[in-house]
Design a protein around this motif. Structure first.
Motif, PDB file in Angstrom:
ATOM      1  N   ALA A  53       0.822  -1.204   0.000  1.00  0.00           N
ATOM      2  CA  ALA A  53       0.000   0.000   0.000  1.00  0.00           C
ATOM      3  C   ALA A  53       0.853   1.249   0.000  1.00  0.00           C
ATOM      4  O   ALA A  53       1.817   1.352   0.759  1.00  0.00           O
ATOM      5  N   PRO A  54       0.522   2.241  -0.833  1.00  0.00           N
ATOM      6  CA  PRO A  54       1.260   3.508  -0.820  1.00  0.00           C
ATOM      7  C   PRO A  54       0.904   4.302   0.411  1.00  0.00           C
ATOM      8  O   PRO A  54      -0.118   4.042   1.053  1.00  0.00           O
ATOM      9  N   PRO A  55       1.714   5.278   0.813  1.00  0.00           N
ATOM     10  CA  PRO A  55       1.389   6.102   1.984  1.00  0.00           C
ATOM     11  C   PRO A  55       0.050   6.798   1.810  1.00  0.00           C
ATOM     12  O   PRO A  55      -0.315   7.208   0.711  1.00  0.00           O
ATOM     13  N   VAL A  56      -0.674   6.908   2.929  1.00  0.00           N
ATOM     14  CA  VAL A  56      -1.928   7.643   2.903  1.00  0.00           C
ATOM     15  C   VAL A  56      -1.630   9.108   2.647  1.00  0.00           C
ATOM     16  O   VAL A  56      -0.751   9.690   3.276  1.00  0.00           O
ATOM     17  N   PRO A  57      -2.318   9.760   1.715  1.00  0.00           N
ATOM     18  CA  PRO A  57      -2.030  11.175   1.427  1.00  0.00           C
ATOM     19  C   PRO A  57      -2.165  12.020   2.669  1.00  0.00           C
ATOM     20  O   PRO A  57      -3.052  11.808   3.495  1.00  0.00           O
ATOM     21  N   LYS A  58      -1.304  13.014   2.810  1.00  0.00           N
ATOM     22  CA  LYS A  58      -1.378  13.921   3.945  1.00  0.00           C
ATOM     23  C   LYS A  58      -2.621  14.782   3.833  1.00  0.00           C
ATOM     24  O   LYS A  58      -2.943  15.329   2.791  1.00  0.00           O
ATOM     25  N   ASP A 108       4.327   3.969   8.909  1.00  0.00           N
ATOM     26  CA  ASP A 108       2.899   4.230   9.078  1.00  0.00           C
ATOM     27  C   ASP A 108       2.621   5.703   8.764  1.00  0.00           C
ATOM     28  O   ASP A 108       3.105   6.589   9.455  1.00  0.00           O
ATOM     29  N   PHE A 109       1.841   5.934   7.718  1.00  0.00           N
ATOM     30  CA  PHE A 109       1.476   7.288   7.314  1.00  0.00           C
ATOM     31  C   PHE A 109      -0.007   7.565   7.570  1.00  0.00           C
ATOM     32  O   PHE A 109      -0.547   8.543   7.075  1.00  0.00           O
ATOM     33  N   SER A 110      -0.663   6.709   8.336  1.00  0.00           N
ATOM     34  CA  SER A 110      -2.112   6.807   8.482  1.00  0.00           C
ATOM     35  C   SER A 110      -2.555   7.791   9.551  1.00  0.00           C
ATOM     36  O   SER A 110      -3.704   8.218   9.558  1.00  0.00           O
ATOM     37  N   ASP A 111      -1.659   8.134  10.485  1.00  0.00           N
ATOM     38  CA  ASP A 111      -2.046   9.033  11.558  1.00  0.00           C
ATOM     39  C   ASP A 111      -2.099  10.471  11.058  1.00  0.00           C
ATOM     40  O   ASP A 111      -1.255  10.902  10.279  1.00  0.00           O
ATOM     41  N   ARG A 112      -3.068  11.211  11.524  1.00  0.00           N
ATOM     42  CA  ARG A 112      -3.248  12.585  11.053  1.00  0.00           C
ATOM     43  C   ARG A 112      -2.202  13.545  11.593  1.00  0.00           C
ATOM     44  O   ARG A 112      -1.936  14.579  10.995  1.00  0.00           O
ATOM     45  N   ARG A 113      -1.593  13.213  12.718  1.00  0.00           N
ATOM     46  CA  ARG A 113      -0.653  14.148  13.336  1.00  0.00           C
ATOM     47  C   ARG A 113       0.814  13.815  13.093  1.00  0.00           C
ATOM     48  O   ARG A 113       1.666  14.684  13.203  1.00  0.00           O
ATOM     49  N   ASN A 114       1.157  12.553  12.820  1.00  0.00           N
ATOM     50  CA  ASN A 114       2.569  12.238  12.652  1.00  0.00           C
ATOM     51  C   ASN A 114       2.765  11.039  11.722  1.00  0.00           C
ATOM     52  O   ASN A 114       1.936  10.135  11.670  1.00  0.00           O
ATOM     53  N   ASP A 115       3.870  11.081  10.954  1.00  0.00           N
ATOM     54  CA  ASP A 115       4.344   9.923  10.210  1.00  0.00           C
ATOM     55  C   ASP A 115       5.422   9.253  11.045  1.00  0.00           C
ATOM     56  O   ASP A 115       6.115   9.902  11.836  1.00  0.00           O
ATOM     57  N   TYR A 116       5.594   7.949  10.825  1.00  0.00           N
ATOM     58  CA  TYR A 116       6.421   7.184  11.756  1.00  0.00           C
ATOM     59  C   TYR A 116       6.992   5.967  11.037  1.00  0.00           C
ATOM     60  O   TYR A 116       6.277   5.266  10.319  1.00  0.00           O
ATOM     61  N   CYS A 117       8.295   5.732  11.202  1.00  0.00           N
ATOM     62  CA  CYS A 117       8.920   4.520  10.681  1.00  0.00           C
ATOM     63  C   CYS A 117       9.710   3.833  11.797  1.00  0.00           C
ATOM     64  O   CYS A 117      10.301   4.507  12.650  1.00  0.00           O
ATOM     65  N   GLU A 118       9.717   2.514  11.762  1.00  0.00           N
ATOM     66  CA  GLU A 118      10.501   1.751  12.722  1.00  0.00           C
ATOM     67  C   GLU A 118      11.113   0.562  11.996  1.00  0.00           C
ATOM     68  O   GLU A 118      10.452  -0.081  11.177  1.00  0.00           O
ATOM     69  N   MET A 119      12.373   0.273  12.297  1.00  0.00           N
ATOM     70  CA  MET A 119      13.054  -0.818  11.609  1.00  0.00           C
ATOM     71  C   MET A 119      14.098  -1.442  12.530  1.00  0.00           C
ATOM     72  O   MET A 119      14.593  -0.807  13.461  1.00  0.00           O
TER      73      MET A 119
END
Length: 487
Positions: A53-58, A108-119
């Protein structure tokens, strides 16, 4: 000749029962096998959908008359479709805490307030080029897996003005051949975030960064390194005492760092819960604002964990801190307020926040009640002892909701008492600038519609002062005294 013995009536019944039991057992076995297959397939589908899935648009935050001004703490509801948190909550009972994320890296780009990556794995960071690389091996077909995400690691997503001050970073996967070589290899994780946005505003320093980095980093018990973009020496110095207990390592200036640093685990971005508050269900170990209060008091070596308790044998007067703003939303009659609080049995302390945060933190912590007009100065409530009383004065402008969101919830969640005082028309200094029939005074909704949001924010936030009606306000002071007696 022996007689042939005919079967009894009960034997066919037993035979039928045995056949039915066997069929039932076989059905259950098939059901278990099918269920296991379906569960496994659905989980695989979830992981694959996250990969594909592509990132959710801001989503841009549209300001309305009921919204706060940019930089004043918008009332934004969580709108995640799915997140790491949701997946952990679902599977916490069935898998160890240390199990790998459903995809690696997970963004995860789904949150309205912040984008977040973890690896987790072989991660290489080159700050000066705003590049974070997850090194992966070739797939089964022999082709290199190459994916890329762009994000700004600051929790004001949707606020164009704030995010314009935040560096965009790339998170991508590369083969070992294409990845930069490590210059420094660390054995501890890293957290990458930005102090851009509205940093320098005391409220935003806490709600956007200091509270989220507290919840994000606590799981590492100091064994984590911070890489911060847009960091200024003055900001770092001001909050050094709060940051030092969270990391045992040097803080890296992300934008100016030319070194390729390698880490076994990296978090990019800070998860925002709500203004000046923590949701225990979303934080590691169920952390709350009570825990943050303890962190603040310990960091500044503040003496008082709780207020005095008033009673018949208590001679000491409770101290009330009056936040005396100098430029906007000022108290126009501070001397009169001081006389009234003394008359009511308080010891007044009049002060305005200073750059020397440690000094001002000690002043705040020495008080039992804090009084101030809605604004960043009320953020100092984090230094108050437990059971203190916060009195927020709400000026004209339809600011009741945002005042509660910014400071009311935080006060309650820190186990303090919250009182909200709505001023009357006569207590606003705007009466000196507008006639009584003007919508600015008589109908704020109409004023917003007529003059526009920016114009009204300029009036209500920056050109309005409060001349407190001390007689009308005395009932609020009585209430504060009663709350101190209840401890």
């Amino acid at each position: 000749m022996a007689k042939h013995k005919s079967p009894s009536r009960g034997e066919p019944q037993r035979l039928r029962s045995a056949l039915l039991g066997g069929c039932f057992l076989l059905s259950m076995i098939l059901l278990v096998v099918y269920t296991s297959y379906v569960v496994s397939f659905s989980n695989l589908t979830f992981w694959r959908s996250n990969q594909a899935a592509p990132p959710v648009p801001k989503e841009e935050h549209k300001i309305t008359a009921s919204d706060p001004a940019e930089g004043q703490g918008p009332n934004i509801q969580e709108m995640s479709r799915f997140s790491i948190k949701d997946n952990e909550l679902v599977t916490k009972e069935t898998r160890p805490q240390k199990e790998k994320l459903p995809r690696n890296p997970f963004c995860d780009f789904s949150d309205r307030r912040n984008d977040y990556c973890e690896m987790e794995g072989d991660i290489r960071i080159h700050g000066n080029s705003s590049s974070i690389v997850f090194v992966t091996s070739s797939n089964t077909n022999g082709t290199n897996i190459q994916e890329s995400w762009q994000l700004k690691p600051h929790p004001r997503k949707g606020d164009a003005r704030a995010m314009a001050r935040v560096t965009e970073m790339s998170v991508k996967t590369l083969s070992p051949h294409g990845a930069p070589k490590c210059a420094i290899r660390s054995t501890v994780p890293a957290i990458v975030f930005s102090t851009g946005g509205y940093m320098g505003n005391f409220f935003h320093d806490f709600t956007d960064i200091l509270i989220p980095i507290f919840t994000t980093s606590q799981q590492f018990n100091g064994e984590v390194q911070f890489l911060i973009s847009e960091i200024l020496p003055i900001w770092n110095d001001k909050y050094r005492k709060l940051l030092k207990p969270l990391t045992n390592y040097e803080i890296i200036d992300f934008n100016q760092d030319h070194t390729v640093r390698c880490y076994p685990r990296v978090i990019v971005g800070l998860k925002f819960h709500k203004e000046m508050s923590i949701e225990p269900s979303r934080s590691p170990y169920g952390l709350s604002m009570v825990d943050f209060g303890r962190h603040v008091r310990k960091s500044f070596a503040l003496e008082r964990d709780t207020t005095i308790k008033l009673g018949p044998d208590q001679d000491k007067k409770p101290r009330i801190l009056i936040i005396a703003r100098k430029w906007t939303r000022i108290f126009a009659n501070v001397d009169e307020i001081v006389r009234k609080v003394e008359e009511m049995g308080f010891e007044p302390v009049v002060a305005e926040a200073k750059y020397d945060l440690a000094e001002f933190a000690r002043i705040v912590n020495s008080c039992d009640v804090m009084l101030g007009v809605h604004g960043a100065g009320l953020t100092n409530l984090v230094f108050l002892p437990t059971n203190a009383v916060v009195i927020q004065v709400i000026p004209l402008g339809g600011l009741e909701g945002i005042s509660w969101i910014d400071f009311g919830l935080a006060t309650i969640s820190m186990k303090m008492h919250y009182l909200q005082y709505m001023i009357s028309l006569e207590e606003s200094t705007l009466t000196e600038q507008f006639s009584r029939g003007d919508p600015v005074l008589s109908d704020q909704k109409e004023a917003y519609r007529k003059h526009g949001w920016d114009r009204m924010i300029e009036l209500y936030f920056f050109k309005q002062g409060v001349k407190l009606d001390t007689e009308r306000f005395s009932s609020t002071l009585l209430h504060a005294l009663e709350l101190l007696r209840q401890r």
